[in-house]
Write a protein that holds these residues in place. Sequence first.
Motif, mmCIF file in Angstrom:
data_model
loop_
_atom_site.group_PDB
_atom_site.id
_atom_site.type_symbol
_atom_site.label_atom_id
_atom_site.label_comp_id
_atom_site.label_asym_id
_atom_site.label_seq_id
_atom_site.Cartn_x
_atom_site.Cartn_y
_atom_site.Cartn_z
ATOM 1 N N UNK A 1 0.778 -1.240 0.000
ATOM 2 C CA UNK A 1 0.000 0.000 0.000
ATOM 3 C C UNK A 1 0.808 1.288 0.000
ATOM 4 N N UNK A 2 2.119 1.211 0.194
ATOM 5 C CA UNK A 2 2.909 2.435 0.319
ATOM 6 C C UNK A 2 2.800 3.343 -0.902
ATOM 7 N N UNK A 3 3.064 2.827 -2.090
ATOM 8 C CA UNK A 3 3.037 3.675 -3.297
ATOM 9 C C UNK A 3 1.642 4.217 -3.605
ATOM 10 N N UNK A 4 0.587 3.380 -3.563
ATOM 11 C CA UNK A 4 -0.744 3.949 -3.828
ATOM 12 C C UNK A 4 -1.148 5.026 -2.821
ATOM 13 N N UNK A 5 -0.817 4.842 -1.562
ATOM 14 C CA UNK A 5 -1.172 5.848 -0.565
ATOM 15 C C UNK A 5 -0.362 7.121 -0.741
ATOM 16 N N UNK A 6 0.908 7.003 -1.078
ATOM 17 C CA UNK A 6 1.735 8.181 -1.346
ATOM 18 C C UNK A 6 1.211 8.947 -2.560
ATOM 19 N N UNK A 7 0.806 8.210 -3.592
ATOM 20 C CA UNK A 7 0.248 8.834 -4.787
ATOM 21 C C UNK A 7 -1.047 9.571 -4.448
ATOM 22 N N UNK A 8 -1.880 8.934 -3.640
ATOM 23 C CA UNK A 8 -3.140 9.557 -3.226
ATOM 24 C C UNK A 8 -2.864 10.819 -2.407
ATOM 25 N N UNK A 9 -1.860 10.779 -1.564
ATOM 26 C CA UNK A 9 -1.533 11.899 -0.706
ATOM 27 C C UNK A 9 -0.957 13.067 -1.500
ATOM 28 N N UNK A 10 -0.301 12.797 -2.619
ATOM 29 C CA UNK A 10 0.321 13.863 -3.400
ATOM 30 C C UNK A 10 -0.670 14.583 -4.306
ATOM 31 N N UNK A 11 -1.839 14.026 -4.514
ATOM 32 C CA UNK A 11 -2.850 14.682 -5.344
ATOM 33 C C UNK A 11 -3.603 15.697 -4.489
#
Length: 153
Positions: free
Chosen positions: A75-85
């Motif tokens: 989940x690290x990359x999807x959550x980081x991507x979500x957080x950067x939007x």
Amino acid sequence: MDIIANNLAQSLFIVGLILLVVEVTVLGFATFVLFFVGLAAMATGALVYVGILPNSLLSALFSTGVMTILAALVLWKPLKRMQSKVSTKKAKSEFTDHQFFLKESVSPTQSPKYHYSGVEWSLVSDELIEAGTKVEVTEAEVGKLHIKAISTK
């Protein structure tokens, strides 16, 4: 300690839920560590409850650690991507769209005061707006109201 050991599945589920709530409400989902541990604790609690994992503290702790690592890897990359939007759109405040007639001229070099909602505001404009012009607030900052003309006298 006996209460936790005798009700291990329920205890893990409650601890996981508390960790998730703290992560989301207190930390604002800024760090994912408590989120991963909370998910792992809840999943381990469910596995102990169903009977897939033995009802022992050692197996529960080991399982929670392994599931925390797996959750982080997945989940690290999807959550980081979500957080950067992040939306760049400015939020509307209660002051935007407020309309009034100017008592004094406003320009980039002149910022007269305007009393509204119990506060003395400095009026800011990128262009010259003559006194008597009907204006609208487009943005509010601390102590400043950005305005634009909407009609002439």
